[in-house]
Design a protein around this motif. Sequence first.
Motif, PDB file in Angstrom:
ATOM      1  N   ALA A 230      -5.170   4.919   2.223  1.00  0.00           N
ATOM      2  CA  ALA A 230      -4.703   3.909   3.169  1.00  0.00           C
ATOM      3  C   ALA A 230      -4.139   2.733   2.404  1.00  0.00           C
ATOM      4  O   ALA A 230      -4.755   2.238   1.476  1.00  0.00           O
ATOM      5  N   ALA A 231      -2.955   2.336   2.771  1.00  0.00           N
ATOM      6  CA  ALA A 231      -2.358   1.123   2.198  1.00  0.00           C
ATOM      7  C   ALA A 231      -1.338   0.587   3.183  1.00  0.00           C
ATOM      8  O   ALA A 231      -0.299   1.191   3.407  1.00  0.00           O
ATOM      9  N   TYR A 236      -3.991  -5.814   6.937  1.00  0.00           N
ATOM     10  CA  TYR A 236      -5.132  -4.964   6.628  1.00  0.00           C
ATOM     11  C   TYR A 236      -6.193  -5.138   7.711  1.00  0.00           C
ATOM     12  O   TYR A 236      -7.092  -5.977   7.587  1.00  0.00           O
ATOM     13  N   TYR A 243      -9.643  -0.650   1.803  1.00  0.00           N
ATOM     14  CA  TYR A 243      -8.275  -0.351   1.372  1.00  0.00           C
ATOM     15  C   TYR A 243      -8.109  -0.316  -0.149  1.00  0.00           C
ATOM     16  O   TYR A 243      -7.049   0.042  -0.642  1.00  0.00           O
ATOM     17  N   ILE A 247      -4.825   1.229  -2.049  1.00  0.00           N
ATOM     18  CA  ILE A 247      -3.811   0.323  -2.588  1.00  0.00           C
ATOM     19  C   ILE A 247      -3.541   0.629  -4.054  1.00  0.00           C
ATOM     20  O   ILE A 247      -2.382   0.654  -4.503  1.00  0.00           O
TER      21      ILE A 247
END
Length: 447
Positions: A230-231, A236, A243, A247
């Motif tokens: 997830a990024a 956010y 995250y 990231i």
Amino acid sequence: MATRKRSNHPGIQSIAIEGYKSLRTRKEISTPPLTVIAGVNSSGKSSIMQPLLLLKQTVDAAYDPGPLQLDGPNVSITSVDQILSRGASAASRVTSFSVELCINNRRTKAKFSRDTNGNLRVAEYTSLFVAGQSEPVTLREGMTDAALRKIFSAILKKSEFPESLLKRKETRLSVVRDRFALQLGISLHAGDTTARIPLTLGGTELSSEVSRIIHLPALRGNPKRTYRTAAIEGRYPGTFDTYTAGIISYWQNNKRVEKLNQLKRDVEELGLTWKVEARQLDDTQVELLVGRLPHARQGGARDLVNIADVGFGVSQTLPVVVALLAADPGQTVYLEQPEIHLHPRAQLHFAQLVNRALKRRVRVIIETHSSLLIRAVQTMIARDEMNASDVALHWFTRSRATGETEIATAELSPDGAFGDWPEDFDDVYLGSEAAYLDAAMEKAAKL
């Protein structure tokens, strides 16, 4: 000595809260590029930021949760009664609370109240709603078409809003709720059917700003063997720690070399590890690997282990480091007790990471109990590495008589000094040292 200039950081410049928990009367703090919130336990430090987090999780929700999403990933509240200020008796409990932010020199305020059924509603919303407004306007539920036309007609004529629509017999101006905000809208009447449509010509700055807050709570989750991919650059939802791995993986896949190199330097400067690497396991899972030793050694290029197999401090601090690097100019990073699990030497070095984020025009709000972190900030100011005008130190206490939060703000001088706070960290430290020396001397005298 170098000339000090006030920063032109965009974003949230002040926060004012009223009626929320121990902030019974209106309390406002300035939030320059670096805001440090300190004070004794249960003094209301979190209460100044929780209303913003309530707004954040409300606008981040995938559905309309109503005026506020009380039980969410950033703040968990199960009853309106838990957030409204109270006094010595039930009769003294307030029935509303408000959140007011100054964003880029413009103020927006949302006021929430409890209705007769005990449900929360948006009582008032003050903002600039239409291009051409010089002063904020307050919208309330149930405002009439006549009242709204009196306020907005002249302004709407100067905007791109089609004037012909206002002149139609079936058109009425109205107030429409959009989650925690109230918007100017139009009501279109056709027979027994009424459609209410928000114009959304303005008044959305508060929603936009709080949705971009990067929030890291004091407890940042246990280290895991794998993390989800997830990024979402810029926004956010929820807390930021979820995250971190995604990231880092994103930076690797997109050749963000400058971010990865700075990450490596930062974690090594803190004495945590010499390398961080995200290994993609499949389309949904990422493994986070870190150097087994705090510093690189010859022949140890692949001496990496899963983050779950190293000290707890690495998994607790890595999200903080990544958050400061991931934030965009003007974005607010709110860190609760970033010093947790950090060695005292690392707490001193952490101030350098914060300063680098400030130079990228990121806004940082830190809630801390670390006297070393505050001292490091003072030292950088004295060395002209940081501007005194870019820092606010807010000390929170509670009145013994009423239980209400009291806030003292320290004005830093060019040499980093801030004078006496109501209760100084140094006084506590020096007092404990003196107590030990006295006890040791008494013991020695008896021998």
